[in-house]
Scaffold this active site. Structure first.
Site, short mmCIF file in Angstrom:
data_model
loop_
_atom_site.label_atom_id
_atom_site.label_comp_id
_atom_site.label_asym_id
_atom_site.label_seq_id
_atom_site.Cartn_x
_atom_site.Cartn_y
_atom_site.Cartn_z
N LYS A 83 0.86 -1.19 0.00
CA LYS A 83 0.00 0.00 0.00
C LYS A 83 0.89 1.24 0.00
O LYS A 83 1.79 1.38 0.85
CB LYS A 83 -0.89 -0.04 1.25
CG LYS A 83 -2.21 0.64 1.09
CD LYS A 83 -3.07 0.38 2.32
CE LYS A 83 -4.43 1.03 2.18
NZ LYS A 83 -5.16 0.97 3.46
O1 G3P Z 1 -7.45 2.13 5.23
C1 G3P Z 1 -8.01 3.18 4.60
C2 G3P Z 1 -9.39 3.59 5.08
O2 G3P Z 1 -10.29 2.56 4.99
C3 G3P Z 1 -9.45 4.43 6.32
O3 G3P Z 1 -10.76 4.66 6.77
O4 G3P Z 1 -12.35 5.49 8.45
O5 G3P Z 1 -9.91 6.03 8.71
O6 G3P Z 1 -11.27 7.11 6.93
P1 G3P Z 1 -11.09 5.89 7.76
#
Ligand code: G3P
Length: 215
Positions: A83
């Site tokens: 990633k």
């Molecule tokens: O890993 C990336 C993503 O899914 C993060 O989500 O909820 O931290 O915006 P969030």
């Protein structure tokens, strides 16, 4: 649309995997930090639970550092996807790693323009963040729709992982829009199970069974 689980908690991953619905796992530095465990140990453990793409994120800022970290992480298991953040240095790293057949997931995508660049650099996956766009008053779903349209029109094989998913409705909206994958936090997966009519139905079936004296 396939479902990945967006967590670095191996108990959650094990539980979700036991339901038979998990095709992959995504982690990020914040999720790893939350667990308070060694990064590589966690990633290796996840590869033993889920037989699918496991995203592990690099921390370097420069392409050279990202490439070195990417190669090291990819050596842990063939299912590891590297990633990489959506920066110029990030895309340089994607370009090099993709030529070595190392899978990459370009993260922190907030526009279709970014997704197109990442795809052209050779990304296996792009991760547009739906929830974080909604948080600032943009429509996250529009970005998913745009990317789906552009990738289909130009026959781009890069897979779209809808990320930053906050609600079961986000999951459905992304499925309708044509995302290849949604990476869903454990708590949201649990909510997807629930329906009051299911609970009422089970209770009624049990009651009718017992009232009739059946064993
Ligand atoms: O890993 C990336 C993503 O899914 C993060 O989500 O909820 O931290 O915006 P969030």
């Amino acid at each position: 649309m396939y479902i990945f689980v967006d967590t670095a908690n191996t108990d959650e991953i094990r539980e979700a995997a036991s339901w038979g619905i998990v095709s992959g796992v995504t982690t990020n530095p914040s999720l790893i930090a939350k667990e308070g465990r060694d990064f590589k140990t966690v990633v290796k453990e996840i590869t033993g639970i889920v037989d699918g793409s496991i995203s592990a994120e690099v921390m370097a800022d420069d392409a050279e550092g990202m490439i070195a970290e990417g190669r090291e992480l990819a050596a842990i298991h063939p299912n590891i996807t590297i990633k990489i953040p959506m920066t110029e240095e990030g895309l340089k790293a994607v370009h090099v790693l993709s030529k070595e057949d190392i899978k990459t997931n370009v993260t922190l995508i907030f526009s279709a323009a970014q997704a197109l660049l990442a795809a052209r650099a050779g990304a296996s996956y792009v991760s547009p963040f739906v929830g974080r766009l909604d948080d600032i008053g943009n429509e996250g779903l529009r970005v998913i729709e745009d990317i789906v349209t552009i990738f289909a029109l130009h026959e781009i094989g890069t897979k779209i992982i809808a990320a930053s998913i906050r609600t079961p409705m986000h999951v459905l909206d992304c499925a309708r829009a044509g995302a290849d994958i949604a990476t869903v936090p454990f708590g949201v997966l649990k909510k997807m199970f629930r329906h009051p009519l299911t609970d009422q139905g089970i209770a009624q079936f049990k009651k009718d069974w017992e009232d009739a004296g059946l064993k």
